[in-house]
Design a protein around this motif. Structure first.
Motif, PDB file in Angstrom:
ATOM      1  N   ARG A 168       0.828  -1.208   0.000  1.00 35.00           N
ATOM      2  CA  ARG A 168       0.000   0.000   0.000  1.00 35.00           C
ATOM      3  C   ARG A 168       0.862   1.257   0.000  1.00 35.00           C
ATOM      4  NH1 ARG A 168      -2.029   0.443   5.393  1.00 35.00           N
ATOM      5  NH2 ARG A 168       0.074   1.232   5.624  1.00 35.00           N
ATOM      6  N   ASP A 169       1.865   1.272   0.882  1.00 28.27           N
ATOM      7  CA  ASP A 169       2.735   2.443   0.970  1.00 28.27           C
ATOM      8  C   ASP A 169       3.491   2.671  -0.341  1.00 28.27           C
ATOM      9  OD1 ASP A 169       1.808   2.662   3.556  1.00 28.27           O
ATOM     10  OD2 ASP A 169       3.654   1.882   4.473  1.00 28.27           O
ATOM     11  N   SER A 170       3.940   1.590  -0.980  1.00 26.40           N
ATOM     12  CA  SER A 170       4.652   1.712  -2.252  1.00 26.40           C
ATOM     13  C   SER A 170       3.737   2.258  -3.345  1.00 26.40           C
ATOM     14  CB  SER A 170       5.218   0.354  -2.678  1.00 26.40           C
ATOM     15  OG  SER A 170       6.193  -0.071  -1.766  1.00 26.40           O
ATOM     16  N   LEU A 171       2.511   1.762  -3.362  1.00 27.09           N
ATOM     17  CA  LEU A 171       1.569   2.236  -4.373  1.00 27.09           C
ATOM     18  C   LEU A 171       1.210   3.711  -4.156  1.00 27.09           C
ATOM     19  CD1 LEU A 171      -0.804  -0.840  -4.648  1.00 27.09           C
ATOM     20  CD2 LEU A 171       0.915  -0.090  -6.313  1.00 27.09           C
ATOM     21  N   ARG A 172       1.056   4.093  -2.915  1.00 24.78           N
ATOM     22  CA  ARG A 172       0.774   5.507  -2.635  1.00 24.78           C
ATOM     23  C   ARG A 172       1.947   6.375  -3.064  1.00 24.78           C
ATOM     24  NH1 ARG A 172      -2.412   4.851   3.038  1.00 24.78           N
ATOM     25  NH2 ARG A 172      -4.461   4.536   2.091  1.00 24.78           N
ATOM     26  N   HIS A 173       3.163   5.879  -2.799  1.00 29.73           N
ATOM     27  CA  HIS A 173       4.346   6.637  -3.227  1.00 29.73           C
ATOM     28  C   HIS A 173       4.350   6.762  -4.754  1.00 29.73           C
ATOM     29  CE1 HIS A 173       8.409   8.115  -3.656  1.00 29.73           C
ATOM     30  NE2 HIS A 173       8.527   7.230  -4.638  1.00 29.73           N
ATOM     31  N   GLN A 183      10.343   5.196 -14.135  1.00 28.80           N
ATOM     32  CA  GLN A 183      11.526   5.963 -13.755  1.00 28.80           C
ATOM     33  C   GLN A 183      11.584   6.199 -12.249  1.00 28.80           C
ATOM     34  OE1 GLN A 183      10.819   9.335 -16.313  1.00 28.80           O
ATOM     35  NE2 GLN A 183      12.308   8.595 -17.844  1.00 28.80           N
ATOM     36  N   CYS A 184      10.586   5.757 -11.537  1.00 29.66           N
ATOM     37  CA  CYS A 184      10.530   5.928 -10.080  1.00 29.66           C
ATOM     38  C   CYS A 184      11.259   4.767  -9.418  1.00 29.66           C
ATOM     39  CB  CYS A 184       9.067   5.963  -9.618  1.00 29.66           C
ATOM     40  SG  CYS A 184       8.871   5.936  -7.830  1.00 29.66           S
ATOM     41  N   PRO A 185      12.306   5.034  -8.638  1.00 29.84           N
ATOM     42  CA  PRO A 185      13.053   3.954  -7.983  1.00 29.84           C
ATOM     43  C   PRO A 185      12.183   3.108  -7.046  1.00 29.84           C
ATOM     44  CG  PRO A 185      14.252   6.027  -7.825  1.00 29.84           C
ATOM     45  CD  PRO A 185      12.908   6.339  -8.394  1.00 29.84           C
ATOM     46  N   THR A 186      11.266   3.726  -6.358  1.00 34.94           N
ATOM     47  CA  THR A 186      10.396   2.972  -5.447  1.00 34.94           C
ATOM     48  C   THR A 186       9.487   2.030  -6.230  1.00 34.94           C
ATOM     49  OG1 THR A 186      10.444   4.763  -3.829  1.00 34.94           O
ATOM     50  CG2 THR A 186       8.643   3.177  -3.634  1.00 34.94           C
ATOM     51  N   PHE A 187       8.939   2.500  -7.338  1.00 32.99           N
ATOM     52  CA  PHE A 187       8.083   1.662  -8.162  1.00 32.99           C
ATOM     53  C   PHE A 187       8.890   0.534  -8.796  1.00 32.99           C
ATOM     54  CE2 PHE A 187       5.498   0.592 -11.910  1.00 32.99           C
ATOM     55  CZ  PHE A 187       4.281   0.347 -11.282  1.00 32.99           C
ATOM     56  N   ARG A 188      10.107   0.827  -9.212  1.00 31.37           N
ATOM     57  CA  ARG A 188      10.984  -0.213  -9.792  1.00 31.37           C
ATOM     58  C   ARG A 188      11.270  -1.288  -8.749  1.00 31.37           C
ATOM     59  NH1 ARG A 188      11.589  -0.240 -15.096  1.00 31.37           N
ATOM     60  NH2 ARG A 188      13.463  -1.441 -14.830  1.00 31.37           N
ATOM     61  N   ARG A 189      11.493  -0.872  -7.493  1.00 26.34           N
ATOM     62  CA  ARG A 189      11.735  -1.839  -6.418  1.00 26.34           C
ATOM     63  C   ARG A 189      10.487  -2.706  -6.219  1.00 26.34           C
ATOM     64  NH1 ARG A 189      11.953   1.206  -2.077  1.00 26.34           N
ATOM     65  NH2 ARG A 189      10.087   0.371  -1.150  1.00 26.34           N
ATOM     66  N   LEU A 190       9.315  -2.099  -6.266  1.00 25.48           N
ATOM     67  CA  LEU A 190       8.062  -2.831  -6.129  1.00 25.48           C
ATOM     68  C   LEU A 190       7.937  -3.878  -7.236  1.00 25.48           C
ATOM     69  CD1 LEU A 190       5.252  -3.146  -4.766  1.00 25.48           C
ATOM     70  CD2 LEU A 190       4.463  -1.350  -6.289  1.00 25.48           C
ATOM     71  N   LEU A 191       8.274  -3.498  -8.459  1.00 24.86           N
ATOM     72  CA  LEU A 191       8.233  -4.454  -9.571  1.00 24.86           C
ATOM     73  C   LEU A 191       9.198  -5.604  -9.350  1.00 24.86           C
ATOM     74  CD1 LEU A 191       8.060  -2.131 -12.722  1.00 24.86           C
ATOM     75  CD2 LEU A 191       6.232  -3.534 -11.751  1.00 24.86           C
ATOM     76  N   ALA A 192      10.410  -5.287  -8.886  1.00 23.78           N
ATOM     77  CA  ALA A 192      11.410  -6.333  -8.652  1.00 23.78           C
ATOM     78  C   ALA A 192      10.946  -7.292  -7.557  1.00 23.78           C
ATOM     79  CB  ALA A 192      12.750  -5.705  -8.284  1.00 23.78           C
ATOM     80  N   GLU A 193      10.364  -6.749  -6.507  1.00 24.13           N
ATOM     81  CA  GLU A 193       9.892  -7.602  -5.411  1.00 24.13           C
ATOM     82  C   GLU A 193       8.725  -8.478  -5.865  1.00 24.13           C
ATOM     83  OE1 GLU A 193       8.977  -5.026  -2.146  1.00 24.13           O
ATOM     84  OE2 GLU A 193      11.080  -4.498  -1.818  1.00 24.13           O
TER      85      GLU A 193
END
Length: 137
Positions: free
Chosen positions: A100-105, A116-126
């Motif tokens: 949830r927190d990642s999606l809000r970010h 291009q968002c590092p947080t979103f890229r991390r979410l994809l990798a996870e």
């Protein structure tokens, strides 16, 4: 209280009759007999259906729920199983909170593209990591 027919049980439990028949096939409930073509149930079936609904909401499979009843139909719930499920739910709540927190970010991220968002890229990798349970699957 007298026996209830399948339509009355379905109405009181908020379930379609087909679900009651399915639960019967799985051995979760049993009719006491028939009146004409209609299955008849002991009023105690409503409490049993409530326990089944609670188990389903907690994430237990129907087979796991079936093992929570003794052959005579009385609840036989292993407290360790409940503790293990509660711990599993705690883990899942933490995972979902992080998601949830990642999606809000990602929704508020000023990056020109989500990719291009590092947080979103991390979410994809996870989400694609081996052994990772992806929500909704």
């Amino acid at each position: 209280m007298t026996e209830l027919d399948i339509a009355e049980v379905a109405q009181r439990a908020g379930l379609p009759a087909s679900t009651l028949r399915f639960y019967e096939e799985k051995g979760l409930i049993a009719p006491t007999g028939r009146r004409g073509l209609r299955r008849q149930y002991d009023p105690g079936v409503l409490e049993r259906l409530a326990l089944i609904a609670l188990g389903r909401t907690a994430g237990f499979s129907l087979d796991e729920i079936a093992r929570m009843f003794a052959p005579d139909g009385r609840p036989r719930i292993d407290r360790r199983v409940l503790t293990d499920k509660a711990e599993e739910l705690d883990r899942r709540i933490r995972e979902l909170g992080a998601l949830r927190d990642s999606l809000r970010h990602a929704a508020a991220c000023p990056a020109p593209s989500h990719l291009q968002c590092p947080t979103f890229r991390r979410l994809l990798a996870e989400a694609t990591a081996p052994g990772r349970r992806v929500p909704g699957r």
